[in-house]
Scaffold this active site. Structure first.
Site, mmCIF file in Angstrom:
data_model
loop_
_atom_site.group_PDB
_atom_site.id
_atom_site.type_symbol
_atom_site.label_atom_id
_atom_site.label_comp_id
_atom_site.label_asym_id
_atom_site.label_seq_id
_atom_site.Cartn_x
_atom_site.Cartn_y
_atom_site.Cartn_z
ATOM 1 C CB SER A 37 10.257 -63.352 -14.064
ATOM 2 O OG SER A 37 11.443 -63.168 -14.960
ATOM 3 C CB ILE A 39 11.558 -69.904 -19.453
ATOM 4 C CG1 ILE A 39 10.611 -69.585 -20.501
ATOM 5 C CG2 ILE A 39 11.420 -71.308 -19.729
ATOM 6 C CD1 ILE A 39 10.793 -69.769 -22.242
ATOM 7 C CB SER A 163 16.576 -67.484 -29.312
ATOM 8 O OG SER A 163 15.384 -66.654 -29.911
ATOM 9 C CE1 TYR A 189 18.473 -63.116 -25.276
ATOM 10 C CE2 TYR A 189 16.841 -63.664 -27.449
ATOM 11 C CZ TYR A 189 17.356 -63.799 -26.365
ATOM 12 O OH TYR A 189 16.909 -64.703 -25.627
ATOM 13 C CE LYS A 193 19.387 -66.375 -25.657
ATOM 14 N NZ LYS A 193 19.349 -67.035 -24.928
ATOM 15 C CB THR A 222 8.831 -64.175 -20.557
ATOM 16 O OG1 THR A 222 9.303 -63.483 -21.877
ATOM 17 C CG2 THR A 222 8.498 -65.472 -20.415
#
Length: 319
Positions: A37, A39, A163, A189, A193, A222
């Site tokens: 799904s 990207i 990100s 998160y 990254k 997304t």
């Protein structure tokens, strides 16, 4: 770096060189994590259209097979294969990579796309914080384990989808498990990254015959964004990039000759190398901290694991 939405992509795309992606990659193999799904699927679709062999590494078999069917139907390329793997289970990541090396003679491009953002702290069966296991340790183990196969292949590349959120984070070697202080899933998160960016820079220094890169796709519509940040997604949906727009730089890094001519280990947005730090930022780390992140033996002093990917994986003794 603040230009993250659809309009920014449309503006940047006016400078793109169209012939960069007018290529055939028939005979080249690509392994893409999280390829069912968003990207990941858009990347798999783009590579299959150009004749590449695609290995989709996904957690959910039904969704993976459905995505594969879509890709084969739209591209006519049947060289698309599904592999089921939960990247949060790091021992299984190593086992998968070892099995893949035994079965396949070449891997030209590894695309670390899968990611995880948690609303609250949780641990896997190995006692590791789940999102760290997926976003950092799983990526590291998969990459390091597949390096021997990549090194034997023509024009090898490793691309990691990061990100721009990492720009607000400084590398925190002392809290890799996010077990100190309040758990903020979004900031955890972003920290992961940042770790991916540092990891890419360090691996590029060590493995000089592989082209490493890390990129920011912008804000993309997304399922992951919708699930992790539902309020943001509802309010900004019309401004978000499409999965294809988010995947554009991934595909460019994976297939174009132009990308391979750039230095290894760099950070990209909209097909351009960009800084990994904001102006006057406090996010710089010492070389020693950065080296520790990619040395499993060194990480034994700062991670709650005992790991050796040469002989297998043993996860034990949480600090």
């Amino acid at each position: 770096m603040i230009m993250l939405f659809r309009n920014a992509f449309l503006a940047a795309s006016k400078q793109f060189v169209e012939k960069d992606l007018e290529v055939s990659v028939a005979g080249r193999s690509f392994l893409i994590t999280g390829a069912n799904s968003g990207i990941g699927k858009a990347t798999a679709m783009a590579i299959a259209k150009r004749g590449g062999t695609v290995h989709m590494v996904c957690r959910n078999k039904d969704k993976a097979e459905e995505a594969r069917a879509d890709i084969v139907k739209e591209t006519g390329n049947k060289e698309v294969y599904v592999h089921i793997l939960d990247l949060s289970e790091t021992k299984k990541v190593w086992e998968f990579a070892e099995a893949f090396k035994r079965k396949y003679k070449a891997l030209n491009v590894l695309i670390n796309n899968a990611g995880s953002i948690m609303s609250q702290r949780d641990v896997n069966v190995e006692g590791l914080e789940k999102s760290f296991a997926v976003n950092v340790l799983g990526v590291y183990i998969l990459t390091k384990s597949l390096i021997p196969l990549l090194e034997k292949s023509a024009d090898p590349r490793v691309i990691t989808v990061s990100s721009g959120g990492m720009l607000v984070q400084k590398l925190r070697i002392g809290n890799l498990q996010s077990d100190r202080g309040r758990y903020d899933g979004t900031m955890v998160y972003a920290q992961h990254k940042r770790q991916q960016v540092v990891m890419t820079e360090q691996l590029a220094k060590t493995h000089t015959n592989i082209h490493f890169s890390v990129m920011h796709p912008g804000w993309v519509d997304t399922p992951a964004v919708a699930n992790a940040m539902p309020d943001f997604h509802r309010s900004m949906k019309d401004s978000l990039r499409t999965p294809e727009q988010g995947a554009d730089t991934v595909v460019w890094l994976a297939v174009s000759e132009a990308a391979a001519k750039n230095p290894s280990g760099r950070f990209y947005q909209d097909r351009k190398m960009v800084s990994t730090h904001l102006p006057l930022a406090w996010t710089h780390s010492s070389p020693l901290e950065e080296q520790k992140l990619v040395s499993l033996r060194e990480l034994g002093t700062s991670l709650p694991i005992n790991t050796d990917i040469k002989t297998g994986l043993s996860i034990s003794s949480l600090f």
